[in-house]
Motif scaffolding. Sequence first.
Motif, PDB file in Angstrom:
ATOM      1  N   LEU A 142      56.556 -48.314  -6.263  1.00 26.03           N
ATOM      2  CA  LEU A 142      56.848 -48.998  -7.512  1.00 26.03           C
ATOM      3  C   LEU A 142      56.353 -48.140  -8.669  1.00 26.03           C
ATOM      4  CD1 LEU A 142      55.575 -52.566  -6.445  1.00 26.03           C
ATOM      5  CD2 LEU A 142      57.776 -51.480  -5.969  1.00 26.03           C
ATOM      6  N   THR A 143      55.280 -47.374  -8.400  1.00 20.20           N
ATOM      7  CA  THR A 143      54.663 -46.533  -9.427  1.00 20.20           C
ATOM      8  C   THR A 143      54.576 -45.083  -8.934  1.00 20.20           C
ATOM      9  OG1 THR A 143      52.429 -46.817  -8.547  1.00 20.20           O
ATOM     10  CG2 THR A 143      53.188 -48.480 -10.117  1.00 20.20           C
ATOM     11  N   GLU A 144      54.268 -44.168  -9.861  1.00 16.71           N
ATOM     12  CA  GLU A 144      54.190 -42.751  -9.458  1.00 16.71           C
ATOM     13  C   GLU A 144      52.885 -42.416  -8.751  1.00 16.71           C
ATOM     14  OE1 GLU A 144      55.999 -40.455  -8.420  1.00 16.71           O
ATOM     15  OE2 GLU A 144      56.908 -39.667 -10.242  1.00 16.71           O
ATOM     16  N   VAL A 145      51.741 -42.919  -9.273  1.00 14.13           N
ATOM     17  CA  VAL A 145      50.467 -42.625  -8.597  1.00 14.13           C
ATOM     18  C   VAL A 145      49.588 -43.865  -8.407  1.00 14.13           C
ATOM     19  CG1 VAL A 145      50.361 -40.180  -9.259  1.00 14.13           C
ATOM     20  CG2 VAL A 145      49.321 -41.898 -10.768  1.00 14.13           C
ATOM     21  N   GLY A 146      50.097 -45.045  -8.684  1.00 16.31           N
ATOM     22  CA  GLY A 146      49.306 -46.263  -8.477  1.00 16.31           C
ATOM     23  C   GLY A 146      48.265 -46.495  -9.561  1.00 16.31           C
ATOM     24  N   ASP A 147      48.491 -45.917 -10.738  1.00 15.19           N
ATOM     25  CA  ASP A 147      47.574 -46.121 -11.853  1.00 15.19           C
ATOM     26  C   ASP A 147      47.783 -47.534 -12.437  1.00 15.19           C
ATOM     27  OD1 ASP A 147      45.804 -44.342 -13.840  1.00 15.19           O
ATOM     28  OD2 ASP A 147      47.015 -45.734 -15.048  1.00 15.19           O
ATOM     29  N   GLU A 148      46.689 -48.125 -12.935  1.00 21.85           N
ATOM     30  CA  GLU A 148      46.786 -49.488 -13.495  1.00 21.85           C
ATOM     31  C   GLU A 148      47.837 -49.595 -14.595  1.00 21.85           C
ATOM     32  OE1 GLU A 148      42.084 -50.411 -13.064  1.00 21.85           O
ATOM     33  OE2 GLU A 148      43.099 -51.303 -14.791  1.00 21.85           O
ATOM     34  N   THR A 149      47.891 -48.553 -15.421  1.00 23.44           N
ATOM     35  CA  THR A 149      48.841 -48.600 -16.545  1.00 23.44           C
ATOM     36  C   THR A 149      50.288 -48.592 -16.042  1.00 23.44           C
ATOM     37  OG1 THR A 149      48.794 -46.195 -16.720  1.00 23.44           O
ATOM     38  CG2 THR A 149      47.252 -47.411 -18.118  1.00 23.44           C
ATOM     39  N   GLU A 150      50.496 -47.946 -14.909  1.00 19.04           N
ATOM     40  CA  GLU A 150      51.856 -47.915 -14.335  1.00 19.04           C
ATOM     41  C   GLU A 150      52.239 -49.288 -13.784  1.00 19.04           C
ATOM     42  OE1 GLU A 150      51.866 -43.278 -12.751  1.00 19.04           O
ATOM     43  OE2 GLU A 150      51.406 -44.894 -11.359  1.00 19.04           O
ATOM     44  N   PHE A 151      51.285 -49.948 -13.107  1.00 18.90           N
ATOM     45  CA  PHE A 151      51.576 -51.309 -12.612  1.00 18.90           C
ATOM     46  C   PHE A 151      51.849 -52.245 -13.790  1.00 18.90           C
ATOM     47  CE2 PHE A 151      49.377 -50.031  -8.573  1.00 18.90           C
ATOM     48  CZ  PHE A 151      50.415 -50.343  -7.708  1.00 18.90           C
ATOM     49  N   ASP A 152      51.091 -52.065 -14.888  1.00 19.88           N
ATOM     50  CA  ASP A 152      51.334 -52.890 -16.084  1.00 19.88           C
ATOM     51  C   ASP A 152      52.767 -52.697 -16.581  1.00 19.88           C
ATOM     52  OD1 ASP A 152      48.798 -53.926 -16.213  1.00 19.88           O
ATOM     53  OD2 ASP A 152      48.055 -52.451 -17.653  1.00 19.88           O
ATOM     54  N   HIS A 153      53.172 -51.442 -16.641  1.00 18.87           N
ATOM     55  CA  HIS A 153      54.502 -51.110 -17.158  1.00 18.87           C
ATOM     56  C   HIS A 153      55.589 -51.683 -16.239  1.00 18.87           C
ATOM     57  CE1 HIS A 153      57.142 -47.688 -19.031  1.00 18.87           C
ATOM     58  NE2 HIS A 153      57.414 -48.860 -19.536  1.00 18.87           N
ATOM     59  N   PHE A 154      55.379 -51.536 -14.938  1.00 25.52           N
ATOM     60  CA  PHE A 154      56.328 -52.068 -13.955  1.00 25.52           C
ATOM     61  C   PHE A 154      56.454 -53.591 -14.120  1.00 25.52           C
ATOM     62  CE2 PHE A 154      57.333 -54.014  -9.906  1.00 25.52           C
ATOM     63  CZ  PHE A 154      58.379 -53.248  -9.420  1.00 25.52           C
ATOM     64  N   ALA A 155      55.308 -54.258 -14.221  1.00 20.21           N
ATOM     65  CA  ALA A 155      55.296 -55.727 -14.331  1.00 20.21           C
ATOM     66  C   ALA A 155      56.006 -56.185 -15.610  1.00 20.21           C
ATOM     67  CB  ALA A 155      53.859 -56.235 -14.316  1.00 20.21           C
ATOM     68  N   GLU A 156      55.811 -55.426 -16.660  1.00 21.40           N
ATOM     69  CA  GLU A 156      56.437 -55.789 -17.934  1.00 21.40           C
ATOM     70  C   GLU A 156      57.967 -55.775 -17.816  1.00 21.40           C
ATOM     71  OE1 GLU A 156      54.615 -53.773 -21.423  1.00 21.40           O
ATOM     72  OE2 GLU A 156      56.705 -53.199 -21.783  1.00 21.40           O
ATOM     73  N   VAL A 157      58.497 -54.730 -17.184  1.00 23.58           N
ATOM     74  CA  VAL A 157      59.965 -54.631 -17.039  1.00 23.58           C
ATOM     75  C   VAL A 157      60.473 -55.716 -16.083  1.00 23.58           C
ATOM     76  CG1 VAL A 157      61.863 -53.132 -16.293  1.00 23.58           C
ATOM     77  CG2 VAL A 157      59.950 -52.167 -17.573  1.00 23.58           C
ATOM     78  N   LEU A 158      59.719 -55.953 -15.020  1.00 28.57           N
ATOM     79  CA  LEU A 158      60.130 -56.984 -14.057  1.00 28.57           C
ATOM     80  C   LEU A 158      60.131 -58.364 -14.723  1.00 28.57           C
ATOM     81  CD1 LEU A 158      60.914 -57.707 -11.185  1.00 28.57           C
ATOM     82  CD2 LEU A 158      58.520 -57.579 -10.520  1.00 28.57           C
ATOM     83  N   CYS A 159      59.126 -58.618 -15.531  1.00 30.46           N
ATOM     84  CA  CYS A 159      59.026 -59.894 -16.244  1.00 30.46           C
ATOM     85  C   CYS A 159      60.216 -60.061 -17.198  1.00 30.46           C
ATOM     86  CB  CYS A 159      57.700 -59.918 -17.006  1.00 30.46           C
ATOM     87  SG  CYS A 159      57.352 -61.493 -17.735  1.00 30.46           S
ATOM     88  N   ASP A 160      60.557 -58.973 -17.907  1.00 29.56           N
ATOM     89  CA  ASP A 160      61.672 -59.022 -18.867  1.00 29.56           C
ATOM     90  C   ASP A 160      63.005 -59.331 -18.189  1.00 29.56           C
ATOM     91  OD1 ASP A 160      59.983 -58.488 -20.915  1.00 29.56           O
ATOM     92  OD2 ASP A 160      60.513 -56.374 -21.131  1.00 29.56           O
ATOM     93  N   ALA A 161      63.111 -59.028 -16.897  1.00 34.27           N
ATOM     94  CA  ALA A 161      64.375 -59.266 -16.179  1.00 34.27           C
ATOM     95  C   ALA A 161      64.625 -60.762 -15.959  1.00 34.27           C
ATOM     96  CB  ALA A 161      64.371 -58.531 -14.846  1.00 34.27           C
ATOM     97  N   LYS A 162      63.558 -61.554 -16.092  1.00 37.99           N
ATOM     98  CA  LYS A 162      63.675 -63.023 -15.995  1.00 37.99           C
ATOM     99  C   LYS A 162      64.333 -63.503 -14.699  1.00 37.99           C
ATOM    100  CE  LYS A 162      63.329 -64.127 -20.850  1.00 37.99           C
ATOM    101  NZ  LYS A 162      62.755 -62.846 -21.278  1.00 37.99           N
TER     102      LYS A 162
END
Length: 280
Positions: free
Chosen positions: A67-87
């Motif tokens: 889901l992320t490139e290196v499993g950094d917290e900021t990457e998970f945040d970014h992933f979650a934000e886009v997933l949330c926006d998909a509704k």
Amino acid sequence: MRRIAHLSDVHMLDRETRRSTARYRFATKAVSLGRPIDPRGRAKKLSRALDAAKASGADHVVISGDLTEVGDETEFDHFAEVLCDAKLPRESVTLVPGNHDAYTSPGAWKKALAGPLAAWAPSSAEEPGKLVERGGVAFLPIDTSCFQSIARSGGEFTRDAALAVERRLVDPALRHKALVLVLHHPPFAKHRNPAWAWIDALRGGREVIDLLMSHPRVQLLHGHMHRVVDRIVGIGKNAAARARIFGAPATVEDALESMPRVRLYDVRDGALESAGLYAV
Ligand SMILES: [Fe+2]
């Protein structure tokens, strides 16, 4: 449930990669293997793929790791934000981690499930044997990731995981459902070279194959290969044998000029039938 959408290998980046630490920039460049470091482009690819999954009429969306490139917290945040926006309805999304999601720390996945991905935790990979029931389909999302050097990309399916999954597969309460294992790594090696297997293979892959061989109603969705895979389990002499191992292409490798690639499966009589890639 009638239709499943499957995407994989999103490799999300920190939203502000250029402002990140030098260590983060080095690590993402090293594991990106020539992919452009374009946080916005990758977010757009995920967003388009989720829109395509929705437009396809899928009742459930599976994202099979990295889901992320290196499993950094900021990457998970970014992933979650886009997933949330998909509704998408929260219970209609199943996530599993891949090897890239564990490059930064051993507890990154658990932390993400307790943090930015909490909304999707009930339907995503936690302890082995966890069941996510959605109508006529029972998903078994499995975490095969392990904390390792960025020079390796393997995964692990432990004996305990095999036993926990087996207990589910023999449960009479599930005998009328399609059983779908979801894991990032395929159970076969990408290359025959044993050195490559040490670097990249799923340890315990044989156990996964054995489960598939002894339970004909089980099918498997995976990522990691970054391409479409359809494999028949066992000896392919029977012309009527159907594919039961399905791999999805990498969302990160979609071209923004063309359509997102999302695999679709229709559920018929307790089995998944590939319905091709998303098309308008
Ligand atoms: Fe990947």
